[in-house]
Design an enzyme around this catalytic site. Structure first.
Site, PDB file in Angstrom:
ATOM      1  N   ARG A   1     -20.236   7.632   6.214  1.00 23.33           N
ATOM      2  CA  ARG A   1     -19.781   8.698   7.123  1.00 23.33           C
ATOM      3  C   ARG A   1     -20.679   9.924   7.050  1.00 23.33           C
ATOM      4  NH1 ARG A   1     -17.202   4.581   9.180  1.00 23.33           N
ATOM      5  NH2 ARG A   1     -15.344   3.944   8.023  1.00 23.33           N
TER       6      ARG A   1
ATOM      7  N   ASP B   1      -5.459  -0.994   2.959  1.00 21.43           N
ATOM      8  CA  ASP B   1      -6.439  -0.674   3.984  1.00 21.43           C
ATOM      9  C   ASP B   1      -5.682  -0.098   5.182  1.00 21.43           C
ATOM     10  OD1 ASP B   1      -8.882  -0.478   5.290  1.00 21.43           O
ATOM     11  OD2 ASP B   1      -9.482  -2.539   4.870  1.00 21.43           O
TER      12      ASP B   1
ATOM     13  N   ARG C   1     -22.864  -5.278   2.944  1.00 22.11           N
ATOM     14  CA  ARG C   1     -22.043  -4.303   2.222  1.00 22.11           C
ATOM     15  C   ARG C   1     -21.757  -4.784   0.799  1.00 22.11           C
ATOM     16  NH1 ARG C   1     -16.775  -3.723   5.639  1.00 22.11           N
ATOM     17  NH2 ARG C   1     -16.314  -2.091   4.106  1.00 22.11           N
TER      18      ARG C   1
ATOM     19  N   HIS D   1     -10.537  -5.925  11.215  1.00 26.37           N
ATOM     20  CA  HIS D   1     -10.326  -4.871  12.212  1.00 26.37           C
ATOM     21  C   HIS D   1      -9.830  -5.470  13.535  1.00 26.37           C
ATOM     22  CE1 HIS D   1     -13.130  -2.933   9.378  1.00 26.37           C
ATOM     23  NE2 HIS D   1     -12.554  -1.807   9.741  1.00 26.37           N
TER      24      HIS D   1
ATOM     25  N   ASP E   1     -15.364   6.720   3.488  1.00 28.36           N
ATOM     26  CA  ASP E   1     -16.068   5.466   3.216  1.00 28.36           C
ATOM     27  C   ASP E   1     -17.551   5.803   3.142  1.00 28.36           C
ATOM     28  OD1 ASP E   1     -14.187   3.007   3.474  1.00 28.36           O
ATOM     29  OD2 ASP E   1     -13.633   4.254   5.186  1.00 28.36           O
TER      30      ASP E   1
ATOM     31  N   LYS F   1     -12.777  -2.510  -3.551  1.00 26.08           N
ATOM     32  CA  LYS F   1     -12.172  -3.139  -2.378  1.00 26.08           C
ATOM     33  C   LYS F   1     -12.916  -4.446  -2.082  1.00 26.08           C
ATOM     34  CE  LYS F   1     -14.850  -0.318   0.897  1.00 26.08           C
ATOM     35  NZ  LYS F   1     -14.826   0.790   1.865  1.00 26.08           N
ATOM     36  N   HIS F   2     -12.221  -5.445  -1.490  1.00 27.94           N
ATOM     37  CA  HIS F   2     -10.873  -5.448  -0.919  1.00 27.94           C
ATOM     38  C   HIS F   2     -10.105  -6.583  -1.593  1.00 27.94           C
ATOM     39  CE1 HIS F   2     -13.767  -4.071   2.163  1.00 27.94           C
ATOM     40  NE2 HIS F   2     -12.813  -3.258   2.589  1.00 27.94           N
TER      41      HIS F   2
END
Length: 365
Positions: free
Chosen positions: A81, A257, A142, A185, A73, A172-173
């Protein structure tokens, strides 16, 4: 077909996370038995760039038929990351505020060049959600914009530029996570819009990305009662196959996901969710925590579902065909080779030209 051959094929339907700075022996063993579609990296897997380059090579060569996807990601902003000395990019909302397609293209090309330098082949970006709810706890900056047309225009540019530089992109998503007030999450978010609204707003960027040939699309763990009142989107045949695959005519790879997110595990165990996701039309599932026993259990559940006739083998064949097509497109032309000396590629990371693009984006923060 022999049981061992089926197991090797089923392994292609998994993109696995793991713990540590090297591929653990348990995941290597799983890949030897089942094969593996790919791996995904998190911050826990990443140290200095030289280590990342060696890890990318090690991960890509876990399978012999085709290289495994090496994915991250790497959106920019708070979801990235790869940190310094890689270029650290502002959030995507800055591109939306700029409205500058050329800047979006320059950003995506620079992003792809740095990922390719170390061996990353699939980026779970761009976010194509339309940020229409200021109370959304997970999308926020984002997203490229709160206007569907702007997300579509800039998202299409990012997809094209990433892929022109040899990195597969992921929109996404789907079917849209922009207007939610929960974090998938932690719980299952609710999207309460009727189909006409989704077609008019949420799906506009996905249509643009599909026109651009986006390699992969990731599903959202959201409940959309107007489309399917019982199953999260990632597990819904209505949403994945009837709408994304058939109505929107998307012919690339559909990825779930992470199936270990609470939006799924609050109602399903991971092996059952893996079967439901592939039944629904996903071509691969992400299982990211690094629990190899759970990843193995999901693959065993898929094998058992095929053997018992619950999961038609034709559905597996269809998914494998899409994997092969995508990997021929992005991986065989650049089959894994041992990383070159860092002297060759290290100067690319965080170079002046890339930092200048990041600074230009940051003016719109």
């Amino acid at each position: 077909m022999s049981p061992s051959a089926l197991r090797r094929q089923i392994g292609q339907l998994l993109i696995a996370g793991f713990n540590g700075l090297e591929v653990p022996v348990e995941l290597k063993s799983l890949a030897r038995e089942f094969g593996l579609g790919g791996v995904t990296f998190f911050a826990r897997n990443i140290a200095e760039p030289e280590q990342v380059a060696l890890l990318c090579f090690e991960a890509a060569t876990l399978t012999t038929e085709f290289p495994a996807w090496v994915s991250v990601d790497q959106e920019g902003g708070r979801v990235a990351r790869l940190k310094a000395p890689f270029t650290e990019w502002p959030p995507m909302a800055t591109l939306g505020r700029s409205g500058d397609v050329t800047l979006a293209e320059r950003f995506a090309r620079a992003l792809a060049v740095e990922m390719r330098a170390v061996g990353v082949t699939l980026d779970f970006a761009p976010v194509l959600d339309v940020h229409t709810n200021a109370r959304n706890p997970i999308i926020g900056d984002r997203a490229l914009s709160d206007r569907a047309e702007d997300v579509a225009r800039l998202g299409e540019a990012i997809v094209t530029a990433l892929q022109d530089e040899g990195v597969a992109a992921c929109g996404k998503h789907f079917p849209g996570h922009g207007d939610t007030t929960a974090d998938s999450h932690l719980e299952l978010p609710l999207v309460e819009h009727p189909p006409d609204r989704l077609r008019a707003i949420e799906w506009v960027p996905f249509r643009a990305a599909i026109r651009a040939g986006v390699a992969t699309i990731m599903t959202a763990h959201v409940l959309v009662p107007s489309l399917d009142p019982t199953r999260p989107a990632s597990l819904s045949r209505t949403i994945v196959t009837d709408l994304l695959r058939n109505e929107l005519a998307y012919d690339g790879l559909i990825l779930s996901d992470d199936l270990e997110m609470q939006a799924i595990t609050g109602g399903y165990d991971v092996p059952d969710a893996a079967v439901l996701a592939i039944e629904a039309g996903c071509d691969a599932v992400l299982i990211c925590s690094g629990h190899v026993d759970r990843q193995a259990a999901a693959l065993e559940a898929l094998v058992y579902a095929v053997e018992q006739g619950r999961l038609p083998y034709s559905r597996v064949e269809d998914a494998l065909t899409r994997h092969t097509r995508a990997k021929v497109r992005f991986l065989t032309r650049q089959s894994p080779v041992r990383p070159q000396s860092p002297r060759v590629w290290r100067p690319t990371l965080g170079c002046d030209a890339h930092r200048a693009i990041a600074d230009e984006m940051a003016r719109f923060a």
